[in-house]
Design an enzyme around this catalytic site. Structure first.
Site, PDB file in Angstrom:
ATOM      1  N   ASN A  43     -21.073  20.979 -62.200  1.00 35.47           N
ATOM      2  CA  ASN A  43     -21.749  18.759 -62.623  1.00 35.47           C
ATOM      3  C   ASN A  43     -21.780  19.349 -63.954  1.00 35.47           C
ATOM      4  O   ASN A  43     -22.247  20.093 -64.401  1.00 35.47           O
ATOM      5  CB  ASN A  43     -21.754  18.471 -61.657  1.00 35.47           C
ATOM      6  CG  ASN A  43     -24.009  19.062 -61.293  1.00 35.47           C
ATOM      7  OD1 ASN A  43     -24.447  19.992 -61.147  1.00 35.47           O
ATOM      8  ND2 ASN A  43     -24.521  18.369 -61.357  1.00 35.47           N
ATOM      9  N   GLU A  45     -23.496  16.597 -66.888  1.00 37.60           N
ATOM     10  CA  GLU A  45     -24.112  14.982 -66.739  1.00 37.60           C
ATOM     11  C   GLU A  45     -23.804  14.582 -68.776  1.00 37.60           C
ATOM     12  O   GLU A  45     -23.340  15.720 -69.156  1.00 37.60           O
ATOM     13  CB  GLU A  45     -25.500  14.811 -66.553  1.00 37.60           C
ATOM     14  CG  GLU A  45     -25.488  15.391 -64.414  1.00 37.60           C
ATOM     15  CD  GLU A  45     -26.481  15.018 -64.001  1.00 37.60           C
ATOM     16  OE1 GLU A  45     -27.716  15.049 -64.713  1.00 37.60           O
ATOM     17  OE2 GLU A  45     -26.688  15.425 -62.935  1.00 37.60           O
ATOM     18  N   CYS A  54     -18.396  15.487 -60.861  1.00 38.51           N
ATOM     19  CA  CYS A  54     -19.235  15.776 -60.074  1.00 38.51           C
ATOM     20  C   CYS A  54     -18.360  17.916 -60.577  1.00 38.51           C
ATOM     21  O   CYS A  54     -17.263  17.291 -60.752  1.00 38.51           O
ATOM     22  CB  CYS A  54     -18.352  15.998 -59.320  1.00 38.51           C
ATOM     23  SG  CYS A  54     -19.771  13.519 -58.595  1.00 38.51           S
ATOM     24  N   GLU A  56     -17.021  19.443 -57.755  1.00 33.24           N
ATOM     25  CA  GLU A  56     -15.507  20.257 -57.404  1.00 33.24           C
ATOM     26  C   GLU A  56     -15.087  18.736 -58.244  1.00 33.24           C
ATOM     27  O   GLU A  56     -13.725  19.693 -58.317  1.00 33.24           O
ATOM     28  CB  GLU A  56     -15.452  18.652 -56.050  1.00 33.24           C
ATOM     29  CG  GLU A  56     -17.196  18.945 -54.849  1.00 33.24           C
ATOM     30  CD  GLU A  56     -18.393  18.571 -55.271  1.00 33.24           C
ATOM     31  OE1 GLU A  56     -19.024  18.147 -56.813  1.00 33.24           O
ATOM     32  OE2 GLU A  56     -18.579  18.060 -54.612  1.00 33.24           O
ATOM     33  N   CYS A  87     -19.363  13.397 -53.196  1.00 29.40           N
ATOM     34  CA  CYS A  87     -19.582  12.027 -53.352  1.00 29.40           C
ATOM     35  C   CYS A  87     -17.730  11.565 -52.706  1.00 29.40           C
ATOM     36  O   CYS A  87     -17.031  12.236 -52.633  1.00 29.40           O
ATOM     37  CB  CYS A  87     -20.181  12.010 -54.621  1.00 29.40           C
ATOM     38  SG  CYS A  87     -18.254  12.299 -55.743  1.00 29.40           S
ATOM     39  N   CYS A  90     -15.010  12.969 -55.374  1.00 23.66           N
ATOM     40  CA  CYS A  90     -14.699  13.935 -54.699  1.00 23.66           C
ATOM     41  C   CYS A  90     -13.737  14.615 -53.282  1.00 23.66           C
ATOM     42  O   CYS A  90     -12.683  15.057 -53.261  1.00 23.66           O
ATOM     43  CB  CYS A  90     -15.906  14.751 -54.859  1.00 23.66           C
ATOM     44  SG  CYS A  90     -16.449  15.169 -56.609  1.00 23.66           S
TER      45      CYS A  90
HETATM   46  N1  THU Z   1     -22.721  15.300 -57.804  1.00 17.94           N
HETATM   47  C1  THU Z   1     -21.631  16.578 -57.726  1.00 17.94           C
HETATM   48  O1  THU Z   1     -21.774  17.278 -58.424  1.00 17.94           O
HETATM   49  N2  THU Z   1     -20.625  16.983 -56.740  1.00 17.94           N
HETATM   50  C2  THU Z   1     -20.873  15.993 -55.490  1.00 17.94           C
HETATM   51  O2  THU Z   1     -20.291  15.834 -54.414  1.00 17.94           O
HETATM   52  C3  THU Z   1     -22.513  15.239 -55.520  1.00 17.94           C
HETATM   53  C4  THU Z   1     -23.042  14.980 -56.988  1.00 17.94           C
HETATM   54  C5  THU Z   1     -23.584  15.577 -58.853  1.00 17.94           C
HETATM   55  C6  THU Z   1     -23.594  14.664 -60.041  1.00 17.94           C
HETATM   56  C7  THU Z   1     -24.942  14.792 -60.457  1.00 17.94           C
HETATM   57  O3  THU Z   1     -24.626  15.354 -61.690  1.00 17.94           O
HETATM   58  C8  THU Z   1     -25.883  15.293 -59.280  1.00 17.94           C
HETATM   59  O4  THU Z   1     -25.071  15.766 -58.002  1.00 17.94           O
HETATM   60  C9  THU Z   1     -26.211  13.760 -59.137  1.00 17.94           C
HETATM   61  O5  THU Z   1     -25.811  13.082 -58.146  1.00 17.94           O
END
Ligand code: THU
Length: 135
Positions: A43, A45, A54, A56, A87, A90
């Protein structure tokens, strides 16, 4: 063929590159494409929050932008006792490049592993079939 354990190790390594200073929730992914290649992601941010991406989808974008067309497996590693599921965004993105055989493998750092078909995670998905005949 690369094993699930090897994909989990690659996702764990990718997780170390996560840029997650806002959530402190690092995620790693390893995607095996149906042509046998592996693409990893973490991920990423952003201070504006909404631009965050994310793990994925990073792996999916890497795979598709390098010519892969189908996801055989996608492994997601988090550090949560309940194994965090992908999520909704994804799930929809995985669906776009999935087949009936596509596996979504969720793992955590404690060694727990759960494997799903994408249809279990995203029943009644919207896809290109609903666009047929639309002009
Ligand atoms: N996140 C992912 O990388 N994959 C997911 O399927 C769920 C959430 C990340 C996004 C964000 O950077 C952190 O987790 C918190 O939501």
């Amino acid at each position: 063929m690369i094993s699930v354990d090897e994909l989990i190790d690659l996702a764990k390594s990718a997780r170390h590159w996560a840029h997650a200073p806002y959530s402190n929730f690092s995620v790693g992914a390893a995607l095996l494409s149906s042509d046998g290649r592996v693409f990893t992601g973490c991920n990423v941010e952003n201070s504006t929050y909404g631009l965050s991406m994310c793990a994925e989808r990073v792996a999916i974008f890497k795979a598709i932008s390098e010519g892969a067309t189908e996801i055989a497996k996608v492994v997601v590693v988090t550090d949560h006792e309940n194994i965090a599921p992908p999520c909704g965004c994804c799930r929809q993105m995985i669906w776009e490049f999935a087949s009936d055989k596509t596996e979504v493998v969720l793992a955590n750092l404690s060694g727990d592993v759960r494997t799903y078909r994408i249809i279990e995670l995203l029943p009644e998905a919207f896809d290109e079939r609903y666009l047929e005949g639309v002009s």
